[in-house]
Design a protein around this motif. Sequence first.
Motif, short mmCIF file in Angstrom:
data_model
loop_
_atom_site.label_atom_id
_atom_site.label_comp_id
_atom_site.label_asym_id
_atom_site.label_seq_id
_atom_site.Cartn_x
_atom_site.Cartn_y
_atom_site.Cartn_z
N HIS A 11 52.73 -69.40 -26.59
CA HIS A 11 51.63 -69.22 -27.54
C HIS A 11 50.34 -69.88 -27.05
O HIS A 11 49.25 -69.39 -27.31
CB HIS A 11 52.00 -69.81 -28.90
CG HIS A 11 53.04 -69.01 -29.64
ND1 HIS A 11 53.54 -69.39 -30.86
CD2 HIS A 11 53.66 -67.84 -29.33
CE1 HIS A 11 54.43 -68.51 -31.28
NE2 HIS A 11 54.52 -67.56 -30.37
N ALA A 12 50.48 -70.98 -26.32
CA ALA A 12 49.30 -71.72 -25.87
C ALA A 12 48.47 -70.93 -24.87
O ALA A 12 47.27 -71.21 -24.69
CB ALA A 12 49.72 -73.06 -25.25
N VAL A 13 49.08 -69.94 -24.21
CA VAL A 13 48.36 -69.14 -23.21
C VAL A 13 48.36 -67.67 -23.60
O VAL A 13 48.32 -66.78 -22.76
CB VAL A 13 48.96 -69.33 -21.80
CG1 VAL A 13 48.71 -70.73 -21.30
CG2 VAL A 13 50.46 -68.99 -21.80
N THR A 14 48.37 -67.41 -24.91
CA THR A 14 48.49 -66.05 -25.42
C THR A 14 47.30 -65.68 -26.28
O THR A 14 46.86 -66.48 -27.12
CB THR A 14 49.78 -65.89 -26.24
OG1 THR A 14 50.91 -66.07 -25.37
CG2 THR A 14 49.87 -64.52 -26.88
N ASP A 53 46.68 -64.86 -14.06
CA ASP A 53 46.45 -66.28 -14.31
C ASP A 53 47.51 -66.90 -15.22
O ASP A 53 47.37 -68.05 -15.66
CB ASP A 53 45.06 -66.50 -14.93
CG ASP A 53 44.89 -65.79 -16.28
OD1 ASP A 53 45.85 -65.13 -16.72
OD2 ASP A 53 43.80 -65.91 -16.86
N GLY A 54 48.59 -66.15 -15.49
CA GLY A 54 49.69 -66.67 -16.29
C GLY A 54 49.50 -66.57 -17.79
O GLY A 54 50.34 -67.04 -18.56
N THR A 55 48.42 -65.92 -18.23
CA THR A 55 48.18 -65.73 -19.66
C THR A 55 48.70 -64.37 -20.11
O THR A 55 49.05 -63.52 -19.30
CB THR A 55 46.67 -65.84 -19.98
OG1 THR A 55 45.97 -64.79 -19.28
CG2 THR A 55 46.13 -67.20 -19.56
N THR A 82 51.23 -67.87 -37.04
CA THR A 82 52.13 -68.97 -36.68
C THR A 82 52.89 -69.56 -37.85
O THR A 82 53.87 -70.28 -37.64
CB THR A 82 51.34 -70.09 -35.98
OG1 THR A 82 50.22 -70.47 -36.81
CG2 THR A 82 50.82 -69.62 -34.63
N ASP A 83 52.49 -69.26 -39.09
CA ASP A 83 53.21 -69.81 -40.23
C ASP A 83 54.56 -69.15 -40.44
O ASP A 83 55.41 -69.71 -41.15
CB ASP A 83 52.36 -69.70 -41.51
CG ASP A 83 52.04 -68.26 -41.89
OD1 ASP A 83 51.54 -67.52 -41.02
OD2 ASP A 83 52.30 -67.86 -43.05
N PHE A 84 54.78 -67.97 -39.84
CA PHE A 84 56.09 -67.33 -40.08
C PHE A 84 56.76 -66.78 -38.81
O PHE A 84 57.84 -66.19 -38.91
CB PHE A 84 55.97 -66.22 -41.14
CG PHE A 84 55.31 -64.95 -40.66
CD1 PHE A 84 56.08 -63.87 -40.25
CD2 PHE A 84 53.93 -64.83 -40.63
CE1 PHE A 84 55.49 -62.69 -39.82
CE2 PHE A 84 53.33 -63.67 -40.20
CZ PHE A 84 54.10 -62.59 -39.79
#
Length: 484
Positions: free
Chosen positions: A68-71, A132-134, A59-61
Amino acid sequence: MDVIVVGGGNAGFTAAHAAATRGRKVLLLEKAPRELFGGNSYYTAGATRIAHNGLADLTDFIEPDDRHAVTEVPPYTPADYARDMEKVTDGRNDPGLTEVLVHEAAPTLRWLHSLGLKYRLMYERQAYEREDGTYLFWGGLHVGNVGGGEGLIHDHLEVAGKMGTEVRYGQDVFGLLTEGGAVTGVQVRQPDGTVRELRAESVILAAGGFEANRELCRTHLGPGWENAKVRGTPFNTGQMLMAALDLGAAKAGDWGSCHSTQWDAFTPGNESNRELTNRLTRQSYPLGIIVNNDGQRFVDEGEDFRNYTYAKFGKNILEQPGSIAYQIFDATLRPMLRSEEYEMPGVSVETADRVEDLAERIGLDPEALAKTVNDYNNSIDLAIPFDPNVKDGRMATTTPVKSNWATPLTTGPFYAYAVTCGITFTFGGLKSDTHGRVMANSGELIPGLYVCGEMLGGLFAGNYPGGSGLAAGVVFGRRAGSVA
């Protein structure tokens, strides 16, 4: 001039940036005119294979994304990377170069990001949305450039401008200048036909392989390869490879193999297409079956994740009657196909409500295709759940076996996508040390001469893990530019 870089693709620009950050005065010479610049890199999806410890480590680059929250992005270690390199090349990869690649790919992307290149997770290519949407990423290849290959090259050009690197287009570099055994510059033909000699302390070769040279393809890859469709730039003719060999540079890598993939067979303008670029690939084949003009399957479509098989299946298709094959799907599978590829303008596709009718529309024997489909359908163990995000072991025990993701083709309409062999780049190149310093046949280094990108031999043979080409370009481009 301090450093001359020959070739304006991903590797060449990375080398130029590395040299420029050291305060070197850099001149980059690109054979193509300005409107066709970017080398093979322009035609890619921008996917770059790196080792990492999962999503939190990226996530830094990479660009923010609500998904991202469901990945879930599984960790991919340097050891995983090295095993994949060894697996797909049957152990023919150079261990020294591989060690550098697997450990330096991620730091190099972070460095490029600090200069201005932009990266993201490749949802549309490397993950399926679950019920489930992930999302679960698969195959060790997760990160790519924003805007694909086109975005990659435009970012590189912007960085070069900020660093003061001079970029000249229409520069047909065809020879190397030497003095006392050292390379001291290049011979270059200008757009008006005049020849100039340009001198520098170092020359970095990043001019690609020979895939756009029909004669060299036939000579080194074998009969029939001159008919493969050139996916990328038409300017990679092997001219500087030959110039370096004439100088006494040593060969490395597998000169008898290349990156070859399934490519739209019949769409007009299906070579070196700047508008459609990578959309002409057909990469959802693990979900269905592939048949030749005899209506027979000939590969294990589910042998492994696409990332580990797509660069070799083009060769298998070239060997089929007419060098044509058809990817077959039914209505159940059709929504899962990559939209950017299978909904491409002018895509080569035929549809029919019955398998026999589909066969007639693509010129195959209806009974032969129906038998192939029925044998496949009847050999699938339906007790095993289908899951495209993992190697699910759902086999079809027909001949040849399909090892994963076997799903009966039973629901019309049925779809047939015509594919042929698209050649991307050749695997044979120049021998160097791990810093890109070119070696002579004598085993000595050639002073002043460096290599990176597709001209660097030794990493790939017969196949490659998806995304490792762009990764190698940045890693060894940076290394060459850091010492030139």
